[in-house]
Structure formats: C-alpha cells, structure tokens
Design an enzyme around this catalytic site. Structure first.
Site, PDB file in Angstrom:
ATOM      1  N   HIS A 173      -7.365  -5.796  -0.681  1.00  0.00           N
ATOM      2  CA  HIS A 173      -6.168  -5.052  -0.294  1.00  0.00           C
ATOM      3  C   HIS A 173      -5.529  -5.687   0.937  1.00  0.00           C
ATOM      4  CE1 HIS A 173      -3.706  -1.441  -0.622  1.00  0.00           C
ATOM      5  NE2 HIS A 173      -3.869  -1.180   0.668  1.00  0.00           N
TER       6      HIS A 173
ATOM      7  N   SER B  26       0.834  -1.194   0.000  1.00  0.00           N
ATOM      8  CA  SER B  26       0.000   0.000   0.000  1.00  0.00           C
ATOM      9  C   SER B  26       0.883   1.264   0.000  1.00  0.00           C
ATOM     10  CB  SER B  26      -0.937  -0.049   1.209  1.00  0.00           C
ATOM     11  OG  SER B  26      -1.942   0.933   1.115  1.00  0.00           O
TER      12      SER B  26
END
Length: 399
Positions: free
Chosen positions: A379, A238
C-alpha cells in the site's frame, strides 16, 4: 474475521449501470446523460457519501508566496483559500514547470501530512493543523521541521515537472481532520442550519468535505493563467483515492480521474466482501461516509449501487485504477473488476474502455479510456505508479 480467500467470496449480482431504476435500458448517450447518470449520482449521494451542500461560502484567495524553486526547474506558488470571512482555510501548494509559455495541465491531489511533507523545500509553509501521529515528524499531533519531505517518495515531483505537468496539493486536514471529532473542526459547521451541530444522516461526511475542497482548488485554477483548468487530473491514494473518485463524479470539470489503491468505498466492489468490508470501514472510520451507509454493514448485497458505478460516473472522461498485489486489504481483484464492469458505459459513450477482460500480469499497465495496473509491493504510491499515471495523462491530456 477478514476474508482473503477467493473461495469465500459470496455469490453476488451487480446492479447494471445501463438499466434505469424504472427498468429502461440505456442504449444511447442521451439517455445516460439525461437520466441514468443523475440516478446513479443521487444513489451514491443518498446511500454512500452524503449530500454536498449547494450553498457556497465566499472564498477569499490570497497568493501569499511565489518564486523560483528546485534550482530553477519550477515555479512554486502557495495560496490560501479562506472559506467565509473568518472560516477555515486551505493552503494550496502549486509547482509548475519553469519556462512554460502556455497554460499547463496539472495533477491535483490531497495529501495526508501537510504540504511540507511532499518535498523538503524549506520555503513550503509548515502546517499548524492537527495530524495523526505516525512517527513521520509529527509530535503531539502537530508537524515539526522533521516532517519536511517525509512523503516525497509518493509525489514524483521531478518526473511530473519533466513531463510538462504541474502538481498541486493541499492537506486534507485543512478541510476536515481525519478523526471522528463530531465534525466540529472542519468546514461542516459553515453549512449547518440554525441549531444544527452535526450533518444529518443523508448529509456529507469527511470524504464529501475533502471532495468539495478539491473543487475549490479547481475554482482557483480558473483564475491562474499558468494552469490549464480544462486539463486537470484529480488523483488520490487510499482514502484520498475514494475522495478523488467522488470528486470526479461530482465535478465534471476534472478532465481525468486517478484512484490509487482506494479499496472499500473507492474502486473495490463492496459485494465481494474481501479485505476491508463496509461494516469494518464504517466501524473504524465512522466519519468518512454519510450515516446512511451504515445501513449496509454486513448487508452489502442490498446496496442499490456498487463501485463500478462510481467509476462509470467519470465516463466518458478517462479514469485510471491502480492496485498493488500485496495490498489485499484494498482487494486488487475487486478494483480490477470494478474497472471491468464500468467498461460498458465507456463503450456506449466513447467506444473505448478497458482494453482487457482479465487481470494483467504484475507491473504491466493496460490503457484505453480506462487504465489499470496491479504492481508489485504494498500500500503506497511509487515511481512506477506515477510513470503509469503520466503515460495515461500523455494519452488523454496532451491531445
């Protein structure tokens, strides 16, 4: 409104990584090294990440704990890197496979919630730094004992050690807390001129500070005889994936670079305006990049760079880009296209790059000098991701 419709992606033209600012084509490795690479590094510095200070504070190293760990499968080492005589410090946690006679290749990455979050080992020092409150054992912005091991699923420590690699990590908040505090509580004040209270518009933000800290960890590895500092893979997920790419661009000592779902400002093409955009990221996280990056809010087409060029700055070192199909915010297709458009630089420098020209099927890694996969799910960092990263490292770091 966030765009998740491919038909609404604007027409765009990417700047060519193999054409210099004066129009000179880059036809050989010497021109890339002597001219074009430096141009791209300066462009990302000026327009995206900001200038990293050249002056360096004295770094004081204290190995404050070491011993056997994980029922004898590993050696655990905990190190304090203190910046300046009484400046901030970064706690570095290292696990190395037990019984190794030669220095080992090592994965290095920052973590989001303190070293204690990557494994439940009670000997890992509990961080006392500010943290985001997410319900993961953080109360009043401070970690509690309940935070131990809450993100162990993202680190695959046993698998890493079993393959003969070390793992080193540090909490990103040791370097700069992940909120817009006016850069008051991290390492930035160490570098201010007299009277200065914030970075200038072209100077580094939080991602720059995090990348700087990764290089300081690599400095320590050069002192540790059990770590092969010439075979260090820098990895991030990320926003820390954006950081890993920038650290790999700035510091060519990193032998391999891994970006996991790094999205806008990381591996995803900005010009696609799909998922998170430049304006959204600069609005939600104004501290991550330099202030100059805000010039391109809603004007991505005017950027002098795009993210395929950031990937190309790792060349000819191996680079891996990982996506997740449900993580549309990070634009998996845009991440793949960045890897694809970095391929010509790799082909020029080492005659090997990304071995495909269309996105692969789900959960199927494709590896050349550039590696890529898009996995099922959202994610996160999963065991599948780590198997791919380890396979990629086996190809390139075990030679």
């Amino acid at each position: 409104m966030t765009n998740y419709d491919e038909s609404q992606v604007p027409a765009y033209r990417l700047p060519d990584p193999l054409v210099c600012l004066d129009g000179t084509p880059v036809g050989d490795a010497q021109t890339w090294r002597a001219k074009r690479r430096g141009e791209l590094l300066e462009l990302f510095t000026e327009h995206v990440f900001g200038l990293t200070p050249s002056a360096q504070p004295t770094v004081h190293v204290d190995v404050f704990e070491e011993g056997d760990a994980l029922e004898g499968r590993a050696v655990r080492r905990q190190i304090v890197l203190r910046f300046g005589a009484d400046g901030p410090q970064m706690d570095l946690l290292v696990f190395l496979p037990a019984g190794q006679r030669a220095p080992v290749p090592t994965f290095l990455g920052l973590n989001f919630f303190g070293n204690h979050s990557i494994h439940a080992d009670p000997a890992i020092r509990l961080s006392t730094q500010w943290m985001r409150e997410t319900g993961q054992g953080v109360v009043d912005h401070r970690a509690t004992e309940a935070a131990r091991g809450v993100l162990s699923s993202r680190w695959a420590l046993d698998a890493i050690l079993a393959r003969g690699y070390g793992l080193a990590t540090a909490y990103c908040g040791d370097l700069d807390p992940d909120y817009d505090d006016g850069y008051a509580n991290g390492i930035h004040p160490l570098f201010y001129d007299a009277g200065q209270t914030q970075p200038r518009d072209g100077e580094w933000g939080t991602i720059g500070a995090w990348a700087w800290g990764l290089s300081r960890a690599l400095d320590y590895f050069q002192l540790d005889e059990q770590i092969d500092d010439r075979r260090v893979a820098v990895m991030g997920h990320s926003r820390l994936g954006k950081t890993a790419l920038w650290a790999g661009a700035l510091d060519e000592r990193f032998a391999l670079v891994i970006s996991n779902e790094s999205g806008c400002g990381g591996a995803a093409l900005s010009r696609r305006c799909y998922g998170e955009t430049v304006e959204r990221i600069n609005t939600s996280f104004p501290h991550w990049f330099c202030n100059n990056f805000r010039r391109y809010n809603g004007r991505e087409e005017t950027l002098p760079v795009d993210q395929h060029m950031l990937i190309a700055l790792a060349a000819p070192r191996p680079v891996y880009v990982a996506s997740a199909v449900e993580d549309r915010w990070s634009d998996p297709r845009g991440e793949f296209l960045s890897a694809l458009h970095a391929d010509p630089v790799y082909r020029l420098l080492c005659d090997d790059g990304l071995p495909i020209d269309t996105m692969p099927e789900l959960d199927a890694a494709r590896m050349g000098r550039i590696g890529y996969h898009v996995r099922s799910g959202g994610h996160d960092v999963t065991d599948f991701d780590w198997r791919c990263f380890l396979d990629f490292a086996d190809r390139h770091l075990q030679k």
